[in-house]
Design an enzyme around this catalytic site. Structure first.
Site, PDB file in Angstrom:
ATOM      1  N   ALA A 135       1.554  -9.862  -3.782  1.00 22.52           N
ATOM      2  CA  ALA A 135       2.509  -9.655  -4.879  1.00 22.52           C
ATOM      3  C   ALA A 135       3.905  -9.347  -4.338  1.00 22.52           C
ATOM      4  CB  ALA A 135       2.023  -8.511  -5.775  1.00 22.52           C
ATOM      5  N   GLY A 151      -6.377  -8.404   2.526  1.00 26.03           N
ATOM      6  CA  GLY A 151      -6.878  -7.059   2.792  1.00 26.03           C
ATOM      7  C   GLY A 151      -6.719  -6.646   4.244  1.00 26.03           C
ATOM      8  N   THR A 169       2.385   0.670  11.894  1.00 25.56           N
ATOM      9  CA  THR A 169       2.494  -0.359  10.859  1.00 25.56           C
ATOM     10  C   THR A 169       3.687  -0.162   9.944  1.00 25.56           C
ATOM     11  OG1 THR A 169       0.094  -0.585  10.899  1.00 25.56           O
ATOM     12  CG2 THR A 169       1.230  -1.441   8.952  1.00 25.56           C
ATOM     13  N   TYR A 186      -1.680  -6.287  -3.124  1.00 27.75           N
ATOM     14  CA  TYR A 186      -0.356  -5.693  -2.916  1.00 27.75           C
ATOM     15  C   TYR A 186       0.558  -6.607  -2.093  1.00 27.75           C
ATOM     16  CZ  TYR A 186      -1.621  -0.925  -4.453  1.00 27.75           C
ATOM     17  OH  TYR A 186      -1.976   0.186  -5.171  1.00 27.75           O
ATOM     18  N   ILE A 187       0.033  -7.047  -0.949  1.00 32.23           N
ATOM     19  CA  ILE A 187       0.892  -7.792  -0.014  1.00 32.23           C
ATOM     20  C   ILE A 187       1.269  -9.139  -0.612  1.00 32.23           C
ATOM     21  CG2 ILE A 187       0.899  -8.909   2.277  1.00 32.23           C
ATOM     22  CD1 ILE A 187      -0.510  -6.428   3.369  1.00 32.23           C
ATOM     23  N   GLY A 221      -4.519 -14.695  -1.564  1.00 34.26           N
ATOM     24  CA  GLY A 221      -4.778 -13.300  -1.930  1.00 34.26           C
ATOM     25  C   GLY A 221      -3.971 -12.927  -3.165  1.00 34.26           C
ATOM     26  N   HIS A 252      19.443  11.222 -22.689  1.00 35.65           N
ATOM     27  CA  HIS A 252      19.629  10.043 -23.537  1.00 35.65           C
ATOM     28  C   HIS A 252      20.870   9.303 -23.076  1.00 35.65           C
ATOM     29  CE1 HIS A 252      19.505   7.480 -27.040  1.00 35.65           C
ATOM     30  NE2 HIS A 252      20.804   7.724 -27.220  1.00 35.65           N
TER      31      HIS A 252
HETATM   32  C1  LIG Z   1       3.069  -5.385   4.662  1.00 34.80           C
HETATM   33  C2  LIG Z   1       2.724  -3.949   4.366  1.00 34.80           C
HETATM   34  C3  LIG Z   1       3.489  -3.234   3.479  1.00 34.80           C
HETATM   35  C4  LIG Z   1       3.171  -1.914   3.191  1.00 34.80           C
HETATM   36  N1  LIG Z   1       3.947  -1.238   2.295  1.00 34.80           N
HETATM   37  C5  LIG Z   1       3.642   0.044   1.998  1.00 34.80           C
HETATM   38  C6  LIG Z   1       4.439   0.772   1.070  1.00 34.80           C
HETATM   39  O1  LIG Z   1       5.420   0.267   0.519  1.00 34.80           O
HETATM   40  N2  LIG Z   1       4.084   2.047   0.790  1.00 34.80           N
HETATM   41  C7  LIG Z   1       2.999   2.633   1.368  1.00 34.80           C
HETATM   42  O2  LIG Z   1       2.708   3.796   1.069  1.00 34.80           O
HETATM   43  N3  LIG Z   1       2.226   1.968   2.265  1.00 34.80           N
HETATM   44  C8  LIG Z   1       2.531   0.687   2.587  1.00 34.80           C
HETATM   45  N4  LIG Z   1       1.766   0.023   3.504  1.00 34.80           N
HETATM   46  C9  LIG Z   1       0.632   0.725   4.129  1.00 34.80           C
HETATM   47  C10 LIG Z   1       1.122   1.617   5.301  1.00 34.80           C
HETATM   48  O3  LIG Z   1       1.905   0.840   6.176  1.00 34.80           O
HETATM   49  C11 LIG Z   1      -0.071   2.216   6.028  1.00 34.80           C
HETATM   50  O4  LIG Z   1      -0.870   2.924   5.099  1.00 34.80           O
HETATM   51  C12 LIG Z   1       0.367   3.189   7.120  1.00 34.80           C
HETATM   52  O5  LIG Z   1       1.334   2.620   7.955  1.00 34.80           O
HETATM   53  C13 LIG Z   1      -0.841   3.651   7.943  1.00 34.80           C
HETATM   54  O6  LIG Z   1      -0.398   4.526   8.938  1.00 34.80           O
HETATM   55  P1  LIG Z   1      -1.371   5.007  10.098  1.00 34.80           P
HETATM   56  O7  LIG Z   1      -0.620   6.031  10.856  1.00 34.80           O
HETATM   57  O8  LIG Z   1      -2.684   5.328   9.545  1.00 34.80           O
HETATM   58  O9  LIG Z   1      -1.591   3.724  11.020  1.00 34.80           O
HETATM   59  P2  LIG Z   1      -0.568   2.827  11.832  1.00 34.80           P
HETATM   60  O10 LIG Z   1       0.838   3.071  11.487  1.00 34.80           O
HETATM   61  O11 LIG Z   1      -1.078   1.438  11.712  1.00 34.80           O
HETATM   62  O12 LIG Z   1      -0.734   3.317  13.330  1.00 34.80           O
HETATM   63  C14 LIG Z   1      -1.876   3.073  14.065  1.00 34.80           C
HETATM   64  C15 LIG Z   1      -1.487   2.668  15.470  1.00 34.80           C
HETATM   65  O13 LIG Z   1      -2.643   2.827  16.290  1.00 34.80           O
HETATM   66  C16 LIG Z   1      -2.637   1.824  17.269  1.00 34.80           C
HETATM   67  N5  LIG Z   1      -4.017   1.671  17.760  1.00 34.80           N
HETATM   68  C17 LIG Z   1      -5.114   1.293  17.045  1.00 34.80           C
HETATM   69  N6  LIG Z   1      -6.215   1.327  17.825  1.00 34.80           N
HETATM   70  C18 LIG Z   1      -5.798   1.717  19.039  1.00 34.80           C
HETATM   71  C19 LIG Z   1      -6.483   1.925  20.262  1.00 34.80           C
HETATM   72  N7  LIG Z   1      -7.793   1.767  20.383  1.00 34.80           N
HETATM   73  N8  LIG Z   1      -5.759   2.312  21.334  1.00 34.80           N
HETATM   74  C20 LIG Z   1      -4.416   2.499  21.246  1.00 34.80           C
HETATM   75  N9  LIG Z   1      -3.723   2.329  20.109  1.00 34.80           N
HETATM   76  C21 LIG Z   1      -4.413   1.945  19.014  1.00 34.80           C
HETATM   77  C22 LIG Z   1      -2.113   0.609  16.545  1.00 34.80           C
HETATM   78  O14 LIG Z   1      -1.571  -0.327  17.453  1.00 34.80           O
HETATM   79  C23 LIG Z   1      -1.089   1.215  15.589  1.00 34.80           C
HETATM   80  O15 LIG Z   1       0.227   1.114  16.087  1.00 34.80           O
HETATM   81  C24 LIG Z   1       2.068  -1.296   3.821  1.00 34.80           C
HETATM   82  C25 LIG Z   1       1.294  -2.018   4.744  1.00 34.80           C
HETATM   83  C26 LIG Z   1       1.624  -3.327   5.016  1.00 34.80           C
HETATM   84  C27 LIG Z   1       0.799  -4.083   6.012  1.00 34.80           C
HETATM   85  N1  LIG Z   2       3.583  -0.961  -1.783  1.00 33.20           N
HETATM   86  C1  LIG Z   2       2.524  -0.520  -1.115  1.00 33.20           C
HETATM   87  O1  LIG Z   2       2.144   0.643  -1.173  1.00 33.20           O
HETATM   88  C2  LIG Z   2       1.767  -1.468  -0.247  1.00 33.20           C
HETATM   89  C3  LIG Z   2       2.269  -2.727   0.047  1.00 33.20           C
HETATM   90  C4  LIG Z   2       1.516  -3.573   0.841  1.00 33.20           C
HETATM   91  C5  LIG Z   2       0.296  -3.152   1.336  1.00 33.20           C
HETATM   92  N2  LIG Z   2      -0.162  -1.918   1.033  1.00 33.20           N
HETATM   93  C6  LIG Z   2      -1.491  -1.457   1.492  1.00 33.20           C
HETATM   94  O2  LIG Z   2      -2.076  -2.431   2.320  1.00 33.20           O
HETATM   95  C7  LIG Z   2      -3.344  -2.790   1.787  1.00 33.20           C
HETATM   96  C8  LIG Z   2      -3.654  -4.199   2.122  1.00 33.20           C
HETATM   97  O3  LIG Z   2      -2.907  -5.094   1.295  1.00 33.20           O
HETATM   98  P1  LIG Z   2      -3.520  -6.483   0.858  1.00 33.20           P
HETATM   99  O4  LIG Z   2      -2.661  -7.068  -0.190  1.00 33.20           O
HETATM  100  O5  LIG Z   2      -3.818  -7.285   2.074  1.00 33.20           O
HETATM  101  O6  LIG Z   2      -4.925  -6.042   0.295  1.00 33.20           O
HETATM  102  P2  LIG Z   2      -5.446  -5.820  -1.204  1.00 33.20           P
HETATM  103  O7  LIG Z   2      -6.762  -5.185  -1.048  1.00 33.20           O
HETATM  104  O8  LIG Z   2      -4.412  -5.193  -2.047  1.00 33.20           O
HETATM  105  O9  LIG Z   2      -5.647  -7.309  -1.748  1.00 33.20           O
HETATM  106  C9  LIG Z   2      -6.464  -8.228  -1.076  1.00 33.20           C
HETATM  107  C10 LIG Z   2      -6.570  -9.484  -1.910  1.00 33.20           C
HETATM  108  O10 LIG Z   2      -7.215 -10.502  -1.159  1.00 33.20           O
HETATM  109  C11 LIG Z   2      -8.299 -11.042  -1.913  1.00 33.20           C
HETATM  110  N3  LIG Z   2      -9.294 -11.502  -0.950  1.00 33.20           N
HETATM  111  C12 LIG Z   2     -10.065 -10.752  -0.133  1.00 33.20           C
HETATM  112  N4  LIG Z   2     -10.823 -11.553   0.651  1.00 33.20           N
HETATM  113  C13 LIG Z   2     -10.507 -12.826   0.319  1.00 33.20           C
HETATM  114  C14 LIG Z   2     -10.950 -14.100   0.773  1.00 33.20           C
HETATM  115  N5  LIG Z   2     -11.873 -14.198   1.714  1.00 33.20           N
HETATM  116  N6  LIG Z   2     -10.414 -15.197   0.200  1.00 33.20           N
HETATM  117  C15 LIG Z   2      -9.481 -15.092  -0.764  1.00 33.20           C
HETATM  118  N7  LIG Z   2      -9.021 -13.916  -1.236  1.00 33.20           N
HETATM  119  C16 LIG Z   2      -9.530 -12.806  -0.690  1.00 33.20           C
HETATM  120  C17 LIG Z   2      -8.745  -9.917  -2.820  1.00 33.20           C
HETATM  121  O11 LIG Z   2      -9.440 -10.418  -3.918  1.00 33.20           O
HETATM  122  C18 LIG Z   2      -7.385  -9.305  -3.191  1.00 33.20           C
HETATM  123  O12 LIG Z   2      -6.762 -10.050  -4.204  1.00 33.20           O
HETATM  124  C19 LIG Z   2      -3.225  -2.509   0.292  1.00 33.20           C
HETATM  125  O13 LIG Z   2      -4.480  -2.298  -0.288  1.00 33.20           O
HETATM  126  C20 LIG Z   2      -2.360  -1.286   0.258  1.00 33.20           C
HETATM  127  O14 LIG Z   2      -3.159  -0.136   0.370  1.00 33.20           O
HETATM  128  C21 LIG Z   2       0.550  -1.068   0.251  1.00 33.20           C
END
Ligand SMILES: Cc1cc2nc3c(=O)[nH]c(=O)nc-3n(C[C@H](O)[C@H](O)[C@H](O)COP(=O)(O)OP(=O)(O)OC[C@H]3O[C@@H](n4cnc5c(N)ncnc54)[C@H](O)[C@@H]3O)c2cc1C
Ligand SMILES: NC(=O)c1ccc[n+]([C@@H]2O[C@H](COP(=O)([O-])OP(=O)(O)OC[C@H]3O[C@@H](n4cnc5c(N)ncnc54)[C@H](O)[C@@H]3O)[C@@H](O)[C@H]2O)c1
Length: 472
Positions: A181, A266, A38, A178-179, A175, A451
């Site tokens: 915003a 979420g 991801t 985080y995403i 929503g 400063h």
């Molecule tokens: C839009 C967005 C922005 C984000 N920005 C930030 C940020 O700025 N800072 C931050 O700290 N976090 C951020 N996050 C969160 C961060 O990306 C995740 O917390 C992190 O990537 C999780 O890593 P992971 O290794 O747990 O999983 P992943 O990187 O998701 O890896 C899991 C992998 O497992 C594979 N998989 C799952 N099930 C199976 C299966 N059964 N068989 C084979 N493969 C499988 C999936 O395809 C996937 O590629 C963001 C997330 C999103 C969606």
């Molecule tokens: N900068 C970062 O670190 C960063 C950036 C993006 C994502 N992330 C991670 O990914 C996670 C997922 O991000 P996200 O923004 O999807 O989740 P989130 O949990 O931050 O926010 C989800 C939002 O969707 C709303 N919601 C939930 N169900 C709903 C429904 N049925 N109808 C309308 N609104 C609904 C919630 O009230 C909330 O406002 C974050 O919690 C964060 O841990 C991190």
């Protein structure tokens, strides 16, 4: 059946487990999606590669206030998008080739896999793999609520919205987390007309109330923010655009037209993709695989031998730095069964790369006051405006602030919440102080603060910690 020393499900943070100590041992890494997971492909990295140019574009709007007239004459969406994904896709491909073809003792399986026993897995094509140790690093995925019309091609999640063929003129974001915003900032700064439909009264409700309230106010000034609104249906208009039906707080009906809808409601752990429940591993209510402090997967509360989990699939924090930390713990524990390391989740920070930027660590004020009541201690709180320090004043900042919370007797820092420019950098010395037990008073006066750097806002917040009830 092929037997391995180690099998890893997921190539995100899971990929980092293959360290030189495993040379000569047989490893399977299994990835059912895009290699690299991801953060690299659809998360932290591409979003922040969009945030940076979005901030450059936004500067044009802000500079005029200070007497510098900058004009944004255009955004070349294709160039912006392709710069980002040309770089990212090649990193993913290089990782895939390295693991799949170049490393002799590593086999890359590019398909879904499910548990059939504690340390036995079956791939979608029917291959059976067993291993001495298995790590579940399967991540999480976007949740799409069951609302009619969310299957239309104009509806996206964060997985696809960054690769749109053209920049949308109008975007509806569902929503308020985080995403939502971050993408509201990205797309609106680049010129898209952004509307947000948020169920509750405030955005970023999981954060400290002051941050959530002040950010909601800032969001309202920048975007069309519909708080207390629920989307009930999205319908195609037949001309490429869609109309969303919304219900407001008092039941009022509203329609919003958009070219693209972004669902940001979420993410859920991918434990169901691995069949973890079928083999009896404990799952939390939200679907997380339950682990102990050593990241060992549990069954009926007891560790299952040789099965580990890390990152979004098992962590209450869906953050890459947490997944990385847990991966380092698992890396050690796989190789040192007699001297296990525990994960440290005491002070997990986070930043939201939106506008204004937000950073947070530790307890919210509400949690700190509850803790004070429970422990018979007192919590001190300070809120310092950026504009009250020299650099914030130079920036003519009117919204940025630092909120600090500490324990009165000991000065122990309990929480920090920052909204404003460079929040994610300004908070780091506070995170350091919390981890290394540096109290607020020593932190304030035991060192120089440059400063007139923006860090003075943190210094001044430390110096002005007071009891919230008496103001004294
Ligand atoms: C839009 C967005 C922005 C984000 N920005 C930030 C940020 O700025 N800072 C931050 O700290 N976090 C951020 N996050 C969160 C961060 O990306 C995740 O917390 C992190 O990537 C999780 O890593 P992971 O290794 O747990 O999983 P992943 O990187 O998701 O890896 C899991 C992998 O497992 C594979 N998989 C799952 N099930 C199976 C299966 N059964 N068989 C084979 N493969 C499988 C999936 O395809 C996937 O590629 C963001 C997330 C999103 C969606
Ligand atoms: N900068 C970062 O670190 C960063 C950036 C993006 C994502 N992330 C991670 O990914 C996670 C997922 O991000 P996200 O923004 O999807 O989740 P989130 O949990 O931050 O926010 C989800 C939002 O969707 C709303 N919601 C939930 N169900 C709903 C429904 N049925 N109808 C309308 N609104 C609904 C919630 O009230 C909330 O406002 C974050 O919690 C964060 O841990 C991190």
């Amino acid at each position: 059946m092929t037997h391995y020393d180690l099998a890893i499900i997921g190539s995100g943070s899971g990929n980092t487990l293959i360290t030189p100590e495993w040379d000569g041992k047989k490893i399977a890494i299994i990835e059912g999606g895009t290699f690299g997971g991801t953060c690299l492909n659809v998360g932290c990295i591409p979003t922040k590669m969009f945030v940076y140019p979005a901030e450059l574009a936004r500067a044009a709007t802000d500079a005029g206030r200070l007497g510098v007239d900058v004009q944004l004459t255009g955004v070349r969406w294709e160039a912006l998008r392709d710069r980002i994904f040309t770089r990212i896709d090649s990193i993913s491909e290089a990782g895939r080739t390295y693991r799949g073809a170049e490393l002799e003792d590593v086999d890359l399986y590019e398909e879904e896999v499910r548990f059939t026993g504690d340390r036995t897995l079956k791939t979608a094509s029917g291959e059976v793999i067993s291993a001495d140790q298995v790590v579940i690093a399967a991540g999480s995925r976007a949740v799409v609520p069951d609302i009619p019309g969310l299957d239309l091609p104009q509806v996206h999640t964060s997985d696809t919205v960054m690769r749109l063929t053209e920049q949308p003129r109008r975007m509806l974001i569902i929503g308020g987390g985080y995403i939502a915003a971050e993408f509201a900032h990205i797309f609106s700064s680049l010129g898209t007309d952004v509307t947000l439909a948020v169920r509750s009264e405030f955005m970023l409700r999981s954060l400290d109330d002051t941050v959530s309230e002040q950010f909601t106010e800032s969001a309202r000034a920048q975007w069309k923010l519909l708080t207390g609104h629920q989307v009930s249906r999205v319908s195609s208009n037949g001309d490429g655009s869609v109309t969303a039906d919304l219900a407001g707080p008092d039941g009022t009906a509203l329609q919003v037209e958009a070219d693209v809808v972004l669902v940001a409601t979420g993410r859920k752990p991918n434990s169901d993709r691995t069949g973890a429940a079928e083999v009896g591993f404990d799952l939390a209510e939200d679907g997380r695989v339950e682990v102990d402090v050593f990241q060992r997967v549990l069954r009926r509360g007891q560790p299952v031998e040789g099965v580990w989990a890390l990152g979004d699939v098992s962590s209450p924090f869906q953050l890459k730095h947490v997944a990385n930390h847990e991966a380092r713990v698992v890396t050690h524990n796989l190789l040192h069964p007699d001297a296990l390391h525990a994960s440290d989740h005491r002070y997990v920070p986070a930043a939201v790369f939106t506008r204004p930027q937000i950073a947070t660590v530790g307890l919210t004020e509400e949690q700190a006051l509850e803790r004070a009541e429970r422990t018979g201690s007192k919590a001190l709180v300070a809120v310092q405006q950026y504009g009250s320090t020299a650099y914030g004043w130079a920036m003519e900042d009117t919204t940025g602030f630092v909120k600090l919370i500490a324990e009165e007797d000991t000065g122990t820092i309990l929480g920090a919440h920052i909204m404003g420019q460079d929040a994610s950098n300004l908070i780091q010395p506070v995170i350091q102080a919390m981890h290394f037990g540096l109290d607020a008073f020593t932190m304030a006066r035991g060192q120089y603060w440059i400063h007139p750097a923006l860090t003075e806002v943190v210094e001044n917040a430390l110096l002005s910690l007071k009891t919230p009830s008496t103001g004294g």
